[in-house]
Design a protein around this motif. Sequence first.
Motif, PDB file in Angstrom:
ATOM      1  N   THR A  16      -3.942  25.740  -5.560  1.00 59.18           N
ATOM      2  CA  THR A  16      -3.111  26.154  -4.395  1.00 59.18           C
ATOM      3  C   THR A  16      -2.084  24.805  -4.164  1.00 59.18           C
ATOM      4  O   THR A  16      -1.020  24.943  -3.906  1.00 59.18           O
ATOM      5  CB  THR A  16      -3.799  26.186  -3.063  1.00 59.18           C
ATOM      6  N   THR A  20       1.819  24.758  -4.775  1.00 59.30           N
ATOM      7  CA  THR A  20       2.859  24.341  -3.648  1.00 59.30           C
ATOM      8  C   THR A  20       3.656  23.167  -4.046  1.00 59.30           C
ATOM      9  O   THR A  20       5.051  23.307  -3.932  1.00 59.30           O
ATOM     10  CB  THR A  20       2.065  23.738  -2.463  1.00 59.30           C
ATOM     11  N   SER A  66      -2.775  28.948   6.648  1.00 63.41           N
ATOM     12  CA  SER A  66      -3.396  29.916   5.494  1.00 63.41           C
ATOM     13  C   SER A  66      -3.385  31.278   5.781  1.00 63.41           C
ATOM     14  O   SER A  66      -3.404  32.287   4.913  1.00 63.41           O
ATOM     15  CB  SER A  66      -4.661  29.079   4.952  1.00 63.41           C
ATOM     16  N   VAL A  69      -0.302  33.106   4.942  1.00 64.32           N
ATOM     17  CA  VAL A  69      -0.249  33.343   3.672  1.00 64.32           C
ATOM     18  C   VAL A  69      -1.079  34.607   3.062  1.00 64.32           C
ATOM     19  O   VAL A  69      -0.652  35.547   2.542  1.00 64.32           O
ATOM     20  CB  VAL A  69      -0.474  32.308   2.943  1.00 64.32           C
ATOM     21  N   TRP A 306      -4.092  26.556   2.142  1.00 61.80           N
ATOM     22  CA  TRP A 306      -2.565  26.525   1.973  1.00 61.80           C
ATOM     23  C   TRP A 306      -2.055  25.461   3.074  1.00 61.80           C
ATOM     24  O   TRP A 306      -1.069  24.746   2.877  1.00 61.80           O
ATOM     25  CB  TRP A 306      -1.700  28.140   2.262  1.00 61.80           C
TER      26      TRP A 306
END
Length: 318
Positions: A16, A20, A66, A69, A306
């Motif tokens: 993750t 990103t 998170s 997302v 996230w």
Amino acid sequence: MSDDVIVVGGGVIGLTTALTLAERGHRVRVWSRDAVTGTTSAVAGALWWPYRIEPAAEVARWSLDSLRVYEKLAGDAGATGVRIVAGVHADTVLGDLGDWTREVSGLRQLAAEEVPGGYGTGLAARLPLIDMPVHLAWLRDRSEAAGVVLERRTVTGFAEAARAAGVVVDCTGLGARELVPDARMRPVRGQLVLVENPGIEEWFTAADSASSETTYFFPQPGRLILGGTAQEGDERPGPDPATADAIVARCARVRPEIAGARVLGHRVGLRPVRSGGVRIAAEPLPGGGRLIHNYGHGGAGVTVAWGCARQAADLAVG
């Protein structure tokens, strides 16, 4: 080399974070000892919920970031492995959880008669439930499409990575205990049993934070995941038959049909727990580079992945 980043660790936190960073324009490589399917993340349940993780204020923000997302990813569940599923957190009182719950739609306090298994209270919710093998494969493919290069290699220190990139991100989980080294890291062993699903569509948890025994089941495609344990300092890699029997028995007290379900397999994972909570911090490397730590997520790595990735990525240009 200023835009080059090496992420050490290829679990859900590492992938993750790598994705990103790549989507922010960095050239990223992931160095991981294990294939995606061989990481601790692949063993996870995995229900979105801030479970046994600190520090509370930061965890709330990371978790909600998170959650947003995962709510979007649930629109393509077949590809991402993320579904929004209803269930019950037993022995949970909404008013005890903090202000972050106001940002989670659909939470509802239950009366005792609405909670299965004879528990005195509980909380109803519709939350992201992640099929980790599918989700990790999606993260890998999405990362590679964004230009991330995944490399299988064992890392014994950060100096090697520092010679190859201006920024190194430490997403090594329990490995940080030796690599940093960080004496605050400790393993918390989780054991699961996979059975044929006898028709259960909702998840259930009863997780006493003070106990090494928990009770939960998560309906995933093709299986029902039963748990579990939270055994401090236990590093046994293989399943224990007596523990497996006890897990099935606890889950069957909530849903009796589980007792007769055919066992498909067993899973064991070591949660990377850190005393004092998650560490996201930057420090200088020899030669002017920067080492960014992003580890210590315990059993809630999926829940905060996230949010933590975004904070770690911010430090890459700080």
